[in-house]
Design an enzyme around this catalytic site. Structure first.
Site, PDB file in Angstrom:
ATOM      1  N   MET A  65      14.896  -8.366  32.792  1.00 15.06           N
ATOM      2  CA  MET A  65      16.207  -7.820  32.917  1.00 15.06           C
ATOM      3  C   MET A  65      16.216  -7.376  34.461  1.00 15.06           C
ATOM      4  O   MET A  65      15.277  -6.742  34.570  1.00 15.06           O
ATOM      5  CB  MET A  65      16.544  -6.711  31.757  1.00 15.06           C
ATOM      6  CG  MET A  65      16.438  -6.975  30.495  1.00 15.06           C
ATOM      7  SD  MET A  65      16.756  -5.281  29.444  1.00 15.06           S
ATOM      8  CE  MET A  65      15.415  -4.556  29.805  1.00 15.06           C
ATOM      9  N   GLY A  98      15.353  -1.976  35.798  1.00 14.96           N
ATOM     10  CA  GLY A  98      14.600  -3.138  35.850  1.00 14.96           C
ATOM     11  C   GLY A  98      13.173  -3.326  35.093  1.00 14.96           C
ATOM     12  O   GLY A  98      12.330  -2.604  35.174  1.00 14.96           O
ATOM     13  N   SER A  99      13.129  -4.413  34.400  1.00 13.37           N
ATOM     14  CA  SER A  99      11.925  -4.386  33.143  1.00 13.37           C
ATOM     15  C   SER A  99      12.047  -5.742  32.478  1.00 13.37           C
ATOM     16  O   SER A  99      12.832  -6.656  32.801  1.00 13.37           O
ATOM     17  CB  SER A  99      12.141  -3.379  32.181  1.00 13.37           C
ATOM     18  OG  SER A  99      13.617  -3.200  31.933  1.00 13.37           O
ATOM     19  N   CYS A 100      11.174  -5.818  31.665  1.00 18.17           N
ATOM     20  CA  CYS A 100      11.337  -6.951  30.768  1.00 18.17           C
ATOM     21  C   CYS A 100      10.986  -6.413  29.302  1.00 18.17           C
ATOM     22  O   CYS A 100      10.496  -5.282  28.889  1.00 18.17           O
ATOM     23  CB  CYS A 100      10.307  -7.964  31.102  1.00 18.17           C
ATOM     24  SG  CYS A 100       8.724  -8.003  30.883  1.00 18.17           S
TER      25      CYS A 100
END
Length: 212
Positions: A92, A179-181
């Protein structure tokens, strides 16, 4: 359901106050930066209304973003699914919707939180090294895990659920700030229906379908 998730209110409110203070005490141009930031936080913490098509035979994407990897595994790395699996990694960006949704209907039977590092979310080992929050969800047909992973900017994982909670398919269960996953692990008898590089939408895109 509100159009902006509650976690965004302190950021939006703080920028609003700074906009007024800078514009009044300094110069109208000084208010531009906090005003633009306020608009961005409204955008980042958006919570768009989505109609979720309930289907017990599919696994839905838990997040908006891009599929960055699909990895076959001999067994679930976290020990929840004790059979060959596939891991789907969804990245993301700071421009994606960041609320997370349950991929399936089921009950939370495993929950783990790991306070780790903050490496870039696209690195291969972030699922082990970075701060992350893991849920193991099961129903009568299927067991999966979904893992929220913090990135270099993401410093807070938010969870609205706990052990033994029941989730509807597509129900909001948390978010990650900035911001990440996410990683979804599901048995190999669930056919992967996405490809690396594909854009996905949380609660809408089918990432797996149970084989007959």
């Amino acid at each position: 359901m509100t159009p902006i998730i509650s976690e965004g209110y302190p950021f939006i409110g703080g920028c609003f106050v700074l906009t007024l203070l800078f514009g009044w005490s300094l110069h109208p141009l000084a208010a531009v930066v906090p005003f633009v930031l306020m608009l961005y936080f409204c955008y980042f913490f958006r919570n768009p209304k989505r109609h979720i098509e309930q289907d017990s035979s599919v696994v839905l994407s838990p997040a908006d973003g891009t599929v960055t990897d699909i990895v076959p595994l001999e067994t679930d790395e976290d020990g929840f699914i004790k059979e060959p699996c596939n891991k789907i990694v969804i990245f993301m960006s700071v421009f994606n919707v960041h609320v997370n949704r349950s991929p399936i209907e089921g009950e939370i039977k495993l929950q783990k939180y790991y306070c780790g590092r903050f490496r870039p979310a696209y690195k291969d080992t972030v699922g082990f090294e970075n701060e992350h929050h893991l849920l193991g969800i099961e129903n009568g047909r299927l067991r999966i895990t979904v893992k929220q992973i913090a990135g270099i900017l993401a410093r807070r994982i938010v969870s609205y659920v706990t052990l033994d909670d029941k989730l509807e398919q597509g129900e909001l269960y948390g978010m990650i700030k900035f911001g990440s996953c996410l990683e979804v692990v599901m048995p190999q008898d669930v056919a992967v229906t996405v490809k690396k590089g594909q854009k996905v939408t949380g609660g809408k895109t089918i990432i797996g379908r149970m084989k007959d």
